[in-house]
Structure formats: structure tokens, C-alpha cells
Design an enzyme around this catalytic site. Sequence first.
Site, PDB file in Angstrom:
ATOM      1  N   ARG A 259     -12.380  -8.384   5.429  1.00 33.01           N
ATOM      2  CA  ARG A 259     -11.495  -9.302   4.683  1.00 33.01           C
ATOM      3  C   ARG A 259     -12.143 -10.270   3.496  1.00 33.01           C
ATOM      4  O   ARG A 259     -11.367 -10.375   2.342  1.00 33.01           O
ATOM      5  CB  ARG A 259     -10.644 -10.329   5.556  1.00 33.01           C
ATOM      6  CG  ARG A 259      -9.603 -11.171   4.715  1.00 33.01           C
ATOM      7  CD  ARG A 259      -8.426 -11.479   5.520  1.00 33.01           C
ATOM      8  NE  ARG A 259      -8.663 -11.787   6.735  1.00 33.01           N
ATOM      9  CZ  ARG A 259      -9.556 -13.087   7.463  1.00 33.01           C
ATOM     10  NH1 ARG A 259      -9.741 -13.915   6.249  1.00 33.01           N
ATOM     11  NH2 ARG A 259      -9.901 -13.342   8.699  1.00 33.01           N
TER      12      ARG A 259
ATOM     13  N   ASP B  33       0.309  -9.233 -17.468  1.00 35.61           N
ATOM     14  CA  ASP B  33       0.364  -8.092 -16.594  1.00 35.61           C
ATOM     15  C   ASP B  33       0.203  -6.724 -17.333  1.00 35.61           C
ATOM     16  O   ASP B  33       0.920  -6.452 -18.147  1.00 35.61           O
ATOM     17  CB  ASP B  33       1.657  -7.572 -15.757  1.00 35.61           C
ATOM     18  CG  ASP B  33       2.051  -6.751 -14.892  1.00 35.61           C
ATOM     19  OD1 ASP B  33       1.485  -5.582 -14.966  1.00 35.61           O
ATOM     20  OD2 ASP B  33       2.811  -6.763 -13.879  1.00 35.61           O
TER      21      ASP B  33
ATOM     22  N   LYS C  80      -0.302   2.329 -10.118  1.00 37.88           N
ATOM     23  CA  LYS C  80       0.373   2.946 -11.537  1.00 37.88           C
ATOM     24  C   LYS C  80      -0.903   3.827 -11.994  1.00 37.88           C
ATOM     25  O   LYS C  80      -1.270   4.810 -11.599  1.00 37.88           O
ATOM     26  CB  LYS C  80       0.964   2.105 -12.464  1.00 37.88           C
ATOM     27  CG  LYS C  80       1.959   1.007 -11.652  1.00 37.88           C
ATOM     28  CD  LYS C  80       3.212   1.875 -10.715  1.00 37.88           C
ATOM     29  CE  LYS C  80       3.931   0.894  -9.823  1.00 37.88           C
ATOM     30  NZ  LYS C  80       4.415  -0.412 -10.564  1.00 37.88           N
TER      31      LYS C  80
HETATM   32  C1  LIG Z   1       4.915  -1.685  -9.719  1.00 43.19           C
HETATM   33  C2  LIG Z   1       4.571  -2.953 -10.520  1.00 43.19           C
HETATM   34  C3  LIG Z   1       4.140  -3.890 -10.074  1.00 43.19           C
HETATM   35  C4  LIG Z   1       4.146  -4.125  -8.592  1.00 43.19           C
HETATM   36  O1  LIG Z   1       3.134  -3.439  -7.933  1.00 43.19           O
HETATM   37  P1  LIG Z   1       3.175  -2.669  -6.449  1.00 43.19           P
HETATM   38  O2  LIG Z   1       1.814  -1.985  -6.675  1.00 43.19           O
HETATM   39  O3  LIG Z   1       4.351  -1.715  -6.494  1.00 43.19           O
HETATM   40  O4  LIG Z   1       3.073  -3.822  -5.712  1.00 43.19           O
HETATM   41  C5  LIG Z   1       3.972  -5.113 -10.885  1.00 43.19           C
HETATM   42  N1  LIG Z   1       4.008  -5.204 -12.291  1.00 43.19           N
HETATM   43  C6  LIG Z   1       4.288  -3.853 -12.974  1.00 43.19           C
HETATM   44  C7  LIG Z   1       4.490  -3.920 -14.314  1.00 43.19           C
HETATM   45  C8  LIG Z   1       4.574  -2.682 -12.265  1.00 43.19           C
HETATM   46  O5  LIG Z   1       5.110  -1.660 -12.715  1.00 43.19           O
END
Ligand SMILES: *Cc1c(COP(=O)(O)O)cnc(C)c1O
Length: 384
Positions: free
Chosen positions: A51, A175, A200
Site C-alpha cells: 500500500r 485534469d 483513458k
Molecule cells: C473518466 C474521467 C475521470 C474519472 O476517472 P475514472 O478512471 O473513471 O475514475 C476523471 N476526469 C475525466 C476528464 C475523465 O474523463
Amino acid sequence: MKKEGLGIETKIVHGSRGENQVTGAISFPIYQSATFRHPGVDQSTGFDYSRENNPTRQEVEKAIATLENGTAGFAFSSGMAAISTTLELFYPGDHIIVSDDLYGGTYRLFEQVSKKNGIKISYIDTSNIEELQTCINEKTKGIYIETPSNPMMKVTDIKKISALKQQQSILVIVDNTFLSPYYQRPLELGADIVLHSGTKYLGGHNDTLAGFVVVKDEKLIEPIQLLQKTIGAILSPFDSWLILRGMKTLGIRLKKQQENAMEIAKWLTEKEEIEKVNYVGLEDHKGYEISINQASGFGGMLSFAVKNVETVNKLLKNVKIISYAESLGGVESLITYPIKQTHTAIPKEMREKIGVNDKLLRLSVGIEDVDDLINDLEQAMKEE
Ligand SMILES: *Cc1c(COP(=O)(O)O)cnc(C)c1O
């Protein structure tokens, strides 16, 4: 010497090339161990318990830090785990300014969790710097942006936002899921923290959930390390390895995805069934100029509004190569209906204001033959 340092495409393939000098293995091993033996009292190999740290996770953390040009990276079990852990840096009474067009799950986190924890939130169009400036008060401790935003593809000027920090200490959090470090590196533009849904583009194969935090300022390393091991939403050794493997092709995948996206965006613009196409790479896109200045590409994401709701139903029912599914960034093309999938958590009035309505679809363009993708959209719109 043609240039100084390594190019991003080389860094993408080689990652951090960790300690694996012993065996010479090209693929970094999966250290499937929960715990590690100590040589003696107060002695450690550098690894104690998975962890806290694990060699495979450390390798992927170093790789993402290298790509984002940060000092440290942290891997989590999902994008949401990375985001919620980061938000634990804030205290009750702190004020955070947030992009009004953002991933629905992140909005839900702010609304259902951060507010309960006493954090004040203002949602604004962060692509409008003047509006943002008037929103800052003495309690403002963070600015949280997505650029390009999800799903309207609005572009926020990261450099200008980061310059606002000169008056007071504010963490600028970006992000960077949509463009990935291949096309955009927010830390180089002055941001403090970069977040990723590694599910992604970084993973790229629609097979693994992962999340990342990357920082530049060394002062942020310890607090995030503490939160990561204490909250414990860490990435497993196997999933770390899957992301390491996926990331090696990030460059060529995104290049092809962008090429396909550009062609599809242009094609959609010409279609009579389509009202509006939101793709940052189109020269008439509002954020085109900023985008050219802060990113080296436009990515593979686009959204579009149809004239008639019926077209939405036809597209989602009849696509054959493209899948009607949530998520994005993988090699397979996916079409998403934000009001029914990614953005259900956002109240109707707020959705309508930013343009997320029943006529909007989002397309994550994959690496297939672009003519097949266009033919698929064409036949889907025609079919009853
Ligand atoms: C999918 C997504 C998230 C969340 O991520 P997960 O891996 O699904 O928890 C956060 N920000 C953006 C821009 C996303 O496309």
C-alpha cells in the site's frame, strides 16, 4: 547532437527504465507481493508493504512523472481515487473554483463529498479569465480545471490561470486526461498538480481503471504520499503493469486518433443532420488559438449537437463499429450520450447552461480506418 534531452516519444516508450538492470528484462516485472522482507531492524530494501510502495507501481509512477515533467507521480486505483485523494489537501472553509463544464463524476465528488467536508465551491466558465478573477477571494485555495473540458471541449488558458497565483497561494489543478502529456504538459505552463484518469489515453485499451497525480513542487510530495498510503486507494501491481504496457504506444495512438478525429469533425460539419461540432482542432473553435499556444495537438475527443433528437436514437441504436459506451481514450471508438451516462449527476439547469442537452453526443475516436468510422456514422444516421 540534434537536440538536448530525450524527445517525448522516446520517453513514452522507455518510461523511467527502473532498477531492472539485473536480469535485463525489457518489460518491467510485476511484483505481485503484498509485503517485503526487512534485512534487519531499521533496515529496508526501500519496499515495506505494497500500500505504501511497490516496485511495479513505482515504475509507472516514475514514468508518468517523467512524461508530465514533474518531480513525482502517484498511482491510484481509478481517476476518481486520484481526484478524491488530492481534494484531501484542502480544509473546511477553503474555497475552490471549478470549471463548470467537467466530468460528471468529479462534479458529484465536489457536491456529495467536498461540500459535506466544508469546502466552498464556485462553478464558473474558467475559459473566461475575467470572470475567474472576480471569483477569487481570500479563502480561495484551489482552481480546478479540465482543458479541453468534458464534453463541450472548452479551452482554458493554463498559463494565465497559473499567473493568478502571484497574489496569493492557490493550487492550480489540471485534469489532463483528454490530451495526455503527449500533447499537453500543464506543469510546464505553471500548474501545480496534474490529474489523470489513466483509464483513458494512458492505458489506452479500455481494459484497466487507473488514476494519477503528478506534482512539480517538492513540497507537495510528502503530503500526497501520506494521503496515498493512508487512504489506500492505490493501483495494484498488475494494473500498474497494464498501464506501463499501454503507455508505450500513447504517442502513435494519439497521433492516429487525432488524425481520425480531425477528419470526422470536418465530415460532421458538412452533414445536414448536425447542428454544431465541438472539436478543438477546427479553426473556428473558440479555444483554437489558446490551444495552439499551450498544447502540441488537439486530441481525439469531439462532441456534436444534432438538429433532431431522433438522430441521437438512430446513431446510438445503429452504430456497428463504434460502440455506444461510456469512457474514452481507447483504441476502440466509443460514442457517449452525456445526459444519460457521464453527466447524469449534473443538475438540468447547469447542464442546459453549458449545452449538455438531449441533442449532444460525445465521440472518442479510436485508431480504426477512418473511412469505416465515417461509413458507420453515415449508415447509422440513415437507418430507421
Ligand atoms: C473518466 C474521467 C475521470 C474519472 O476517472 P475514472 O478512471 O473513471 O475514475 C476523471 N476526469 C475525466 C476528464 C475523465 O474523463
